[in-house]
Design a protein around this motif. Structure first.
Motif: not given
Length: 318
Positions: A255-257, A262-266, A295-297
């Motif tokens: 995975g990643a930090r 950046g999560l949206i782009a990933e 936050e993600i929601a």
């Protein structure tokens, strides 16, 4: 709408993988040591609260793993609870979120009780079960169950046939396993389960792929599509969501930090690579999980989820 169609509605959907703790973060490691828990044994004190939160916030699926025994050498006890017992509990404390196994090790289990357990969860959840299955990859487990590790591929095929027919071919005609599922159970396979890609593509309804980069998934998804056509391709990310929304992506194992942008782009890159559902695994996450999930929601799920598909109850769970 079928369970698999609900999972993949909108193109790419996002779920969470239990246990919902962050023991693999620095502060989580400190808490684990202070509590005297062995490495890999999670803090499950808030699991029900966080499962309800995932349901309420609109995550598409909760995924649980099947780890029958804790091996300190392997160092991962998953969510501790027996998988079907736990899903029965989660069915009672959630309402809409799909419930998936990632994945039940079929050759270790008594096949008739697997049928009964899976159908029971399907009824108790009103048709929310996604049955991920596997042949297992931990040789230490097979002697404990008195099973032959080398024959696990053949046993896997036999149990898939039973799950499809809801019986074994040698049974007397009048014998049944009750309850029967509300609809044919969707069967997703983790890895290849000692089978050929062609067999898996023909006999299974979806693939649970190991975590990887978008480039990894583009290659694997192409192989899956060649064997299975447009059947769902599912994977997972070990996520550490940074507090700053524009924090750059830093990859770690599985995975990643990264910040939310950046999560949206990933996730867009994952979708373009052929992924149709991602389960988020939070054990490395350094921030409080409730804060992270909210936050993600708020910022990420709306980028991918269509309106939550309507649930059609085909039978009463009572």
């Amino acid at each position: 709408m079928t369970t698999l169609a609900r999972l993949t509605a909108g193109g790419l959907s996002i779920g969470v993988e239990l246990p919902l703790d962050n023991d693999w973060s620095p502060t989580g490691e400190q808490r684990r040591r202070a509590a005297g828990r062995p490495f890999g044994v999670p803090d499950i004190g808030h699991h029900a609260q966080l499962a309800r939160l995932a349901d309420r916030l609109g995550y598409r699926a909760l995924w649980v793993r099947d780890v029958p025994v804790y091996d300190p050498g392997f160092g991962d006890a998953a969510q501790v609870f027996e998988v079907f017992t736990y899903l029965g509990y989660l069915a009672g404390v959630t309402e809409r979120i799909l419930l998936g196994t990632a994945a039940v090790v079929l050759p270790l289990r008594e096949p008739v009780l697997t049928l009964k357990s899976a159908a029971s969860v399907d009824h108790l959840s009103r048709g929310r079960l996604l049955l991920g299955v596997a042949s297992g990859d931990r040789p230490v487990e097979y002697p404990l169950f008195g099973r032959d590790f080398e024959q696990r591929g053949a046993r896997f095929r036999e149990q898939i046939a039973m799950l499809r027919q809801w019986r074994a071919p040698q049974w007397p005609e009048e014998i049944e396993v009750l309850p029967r599922p509300l609809a044919p159970l969707p069967l997703l396979v983790a890895g290849l389960a000692q089978q050929t890609p062609e067999w898996v593509g023909s006999h299974m309804d979806g693939w649970l792929a190991y975590p990887g980069t978008p480039e990894d998934h583009a290659r694997r998804a192409a192989q899956w599509r060649q064997a299975a056509g447009d059947k769902p391709y599912v994977s997972f990310i070990h996520l550490d969501l940074a507090e700053h929304p524009d924090a750059l992506l830093q990859r770690h194992r599985f995975g990643a930090r990264v910040g939310r942008n950046g999560l949206i782009a990933e996730l867009h890159a994952m979708h373009e690579a052929g992924v149709q559902h991602i389960g988020l695994h939070f054990r490395r996450n350094q921030r409080p999980l409730e804060e992270t999930m909210q936050e993600i929601a708020e910022f990420v799920l709306p980028q991918f989820h269509a309106a939550q598909p309507a649930v059609r109850h085909e039978a009463s769970a009572s």
